[in-house]
Motif scaffolding. Structure first.
Motif, PDB file in Angstrom:
ATOM      1  N   UNK A   1       0.836  -1.164   0.000  1.00 47.74           N
ATOM      2  CA  UNK A   1       0.000   0.000   0.000  1.00 47.74           C
ATOM      3  C   UNK A   1       0.890   1.239   0.000  1.00 47.74           C
ATOM      4  N   UNK A   2       0.403   2.376  -0.532  1.00 48.90           N
ATOM      5  CA  UNK A   2       1.201   3.603  -0.508  1.00 48.90           C
ATOM      6  C   UNK A   2       1.326   4.123   0.928  1.00 48.90           C
ATOM      7  N   UNK A   3       2.468   4.760   1.221  1.00 47.24           N
ATOM      8  CA  UNK A   3       2.708   5.289   2.557  1.00 47.24           C
ATOM      9  C   UNK A   3       1.663   6.331   2.929  1.00 47.24           C
ATOM     10  N   UNK A   4       1.395   7.266   2.020  1.00 47.72           N
ATOM     11  CA  UNK A   4       0.368   8.281   2.238  1.00 47.72           C
ATOM     12  C   UNK A   4       0.008   8.909   0.899  1.00 47.72           C
ATOM     13  N   UNK A   5      -0.971   9.808   0.880  1.00 52.32           N
ATOM     14  CA  UNK A   5      -1.414  10.418  -0.369  1.00 52.32           C
ATOM     15  C   UNK A   5      -0.326  11.263  -1.023  1.00 52.32           C
ATOM     16  N   UNK A   7       2.864  10.689  -0.976  1.00 50.83           N
ATOM     17  CA  UNK A   7       3.956   9.838  -1.471  1.00 50.83           C
ATOM     18  C   UNK A   7       3.402   8.521  -2.009  1.00 50.83           C
ATOM     19  N   UNK A   8       2.569   8.605  -3.003  1.00 45.34           N
ATOM     20  CA  UNK A   8       1.902   7.403  -3.517  1.00 45.34           C
ATOM     21  C   UNK A   8       2.891   6.412  -4.120  1.00 45.34           C
ATOM     22  N   UNK A   9       4.051   6.898  -4.548  1.00 45.44           N
ATOM     23  CA  UNK A   9       5.047   5.999  -5.129  1.00 45.44           C
ATOM     24  C   UNK A   9       5.832   5.216  -4.092  1.00 45.44           C
ATOM     25  N   UNK A  10       5.790   5.650  -2.862  1.00 45.59           N
ATOM     26  CA  UNK A  10       6.509   4.971  -1.789  1.00 45.59           C
ATOM     27  C   UNK A  10       5.573   3.951  -1.156  1.00 45.59           C
ATOM     28  N   UNK A  11       5.838   2.689  -1.416  1.00 45.28           N
ATOM     29  CA  UNK A  11       4.954   1.637  -0.922  1.00 45.28           C
ATOM     30  C   UNK A  11       5.548   0.946   0.295  1.00 45.28           C
ATOM     31  N   UNK A  12       4.662   0.578   1.228  1.00 49.90           N
ATOM     32  CA  UNK A  12       5.049  -0.103   2.456  1.00 49.90           C
ATOM     33  C   UNK A  12       4.137  -1.298   2.660  1.00 49.90           C
ATOM     34  N   UNK A  13       4.534  -2.161   3.564  1.00 53.16           N
ATOM     35  CA  UNK A  13       3.721  -3.311   3.925  1.00 53.16           C
ATOM     36  C   UNK A  13       3.084  -3.051   5.286  1.00 53.16           C
ATOM     37  N   UNK A  31       1.602  -2.421  12.358  1.00 51.10           N
ATOM     38  CA  UNK A  31       2.932  -1.955  12.013  1.00 51.10           C
ATOM     39  C   UNK A  31       3.000  -1.679  10.518  1.00 51.10           C
ATOM     40  N   UNK A  32       3.862  -0.743  10.172  1.00 55.05           N
ATOM     41  CA  UNK A  32       4.189  -0.461   8.776  1.00 55.05           C
ATOM     42  C   UNK A  32       5.664  -0.792   8.611  1.00 55.05           C
ATOM     43  N   UNK A  33       6.012  -1.523   7.562  1.00 60.86           N
ATOM     44  CA  UNK A  33       7.396  -1.947   7.373  1.00 60.86           C
ATOM     45  C   UNK A  33       7.739  -2.027   5.895  1.00 60.86           C
ATOM     46  N   UNK A  34       9.030  -2.018   5.600  1.00 57.58           N
ATOM     47  CA  UNK A  34       9.462  -2.241   4.226  1.00 57.58           C
ATOM     48  C   UNK A  34       9.829  -3.712   4.008  1.00 57.58           C
ATOM     49  N   UNK A  35       9.701  -4.534   5.058  1.00 60.34           N
ATOM     50  CA  UNK A  35       9.965  -5.965   4.955  1.00 60.34           C
ATOM     51  C   UNK A  35       8.767  -6.647   4.302  1.00 60.34           C
ATOM     52  N   UNK A  36       9.038  -7.521   3.348  1.00 61.03           N
ATOM     53  CA  UNK A  36       7.955  -8.278   2.706  1.00 61.03           C
ATOM     54  C   UNK A  36       7.312  -9.203   3.740  1.00 61.03           C
ATOM     55  N   UNK A  37       5.986  -9.218   3.781  1.00 62.15           N
ATOM     56  CA  UNK A  37       5.255 -10.011   4.774  1.00 62.15           C
ATOM     57  C   UNK A  37       4.525 -11.147   4.073  1.00 62.15           C
ATOM     58  N   UNK A  38       4.676 -12.362   4.639  1.00 60.03           N
ATOM     59  CA  UNK A  38       3.893 -13.506   4.169  1.00 60.03           C
ATOM     60  C   UNK A  38       3.603 -14.391   5.382  1.00 60.03           C
ATOM     61  N   UNK A  39       2.923 -15.492   5.163  1.00 60.09           N
ATOM     62  CA  UNK A  39       2.528 -16.355   6.283  1.00 60.09           C
ATOM     63  C   UNK A  39       3.726 -16.900   7.055  1.00 60.09           C
ATOM     64  N   UNK A  40       4.868 -17.055   6.389  1.00 61.15           N
ATOM     65  CA  UNK A  40       6.023 -17.659   7.064  1.00 61.15           C
ATOM     66  C   UNK A  40       6.716 -16.705   8.037  1.00 61.15           C
TER      67      UNK A  40
END
Length: 157
Positions: A1-5, A7-13, A31-40
């Motif tokens: 998702x984008x960080x905020x309106x 900075x739409x190009x800056x995406x975070x998880x 939490x908001x992070x730049x780490x990719x999140x998955x079930x593992x």
């Protein structure tokens, strides 16, 4: 998702965790992070986020509640004076943490005072009435009494 309106190009998880306490109260954390999140890795990221929150919260609560006078909303004041004072209090807190870990005299003074806020009060009172020649002399006086070593009273004549 984008960080905020803006900075739409800056995406975070985004990670949200919901848990129920034994008494039925529901807790929500996110939490908001730049780490990719998955079930593992979602649970380990949640645990790391909770641990970091606890460390940060305790770090802010100790200076605020144990005699340093640091408030969460300290502000910046005129020409950043409040920022400088907050930084000095944070530095004092850091030095005290090192002293608490490494200095036997500080540990003895703190043990005799039982609480940090009492230790600071006792320190202030000694600084008002005596000339303190060294930190060692101060900590010895706090830990073992004012006669060991003898502190020099101020000459008020």
């Amino acid at each position: 998702m984008p960080l905020n309106d803006a900075n739409r190009g800056l995406e975070v998880n985004f990670l949200e965790w919901t848990g129920t306490k034994p008494n039925g109260d529901v807790q929500r954390f996110s939490w908001v992070t730049d780490v990719a999140i998955d079930e593992s890795n979602a649970e380990s990221l949640m645990r790391a986020g909770r641990a970091r929150w606890r460390i940060e919260n305790e770090t802010f609560n100790t200076p605020r509640n144990q005699g340093y006078g640091l408030e969460h909303n300290y502000g910046h004041g005129h020409r950043h004076l409040s920022t400088v004072l907050a930084q000095l209090m944070t530095l004092a807190f850091l030095i005290d943490q090192v002293q608490q870990r490494c200095c036997g005299l500080f540990q003895a003074a703190l043990a005799k005072s039982k609480r940090r806020i009492r230790l600071w009060e006792r320190m202030r009172s000694l600084f008002m009435d005596y000339r303190i020649d060294s930190w060692e002399a101060l900590y010895r006086a706090l830990a073992f009494g004012h006669h060991r070593p003898a502190l020099t009273p101020f000459d008020t004549s």
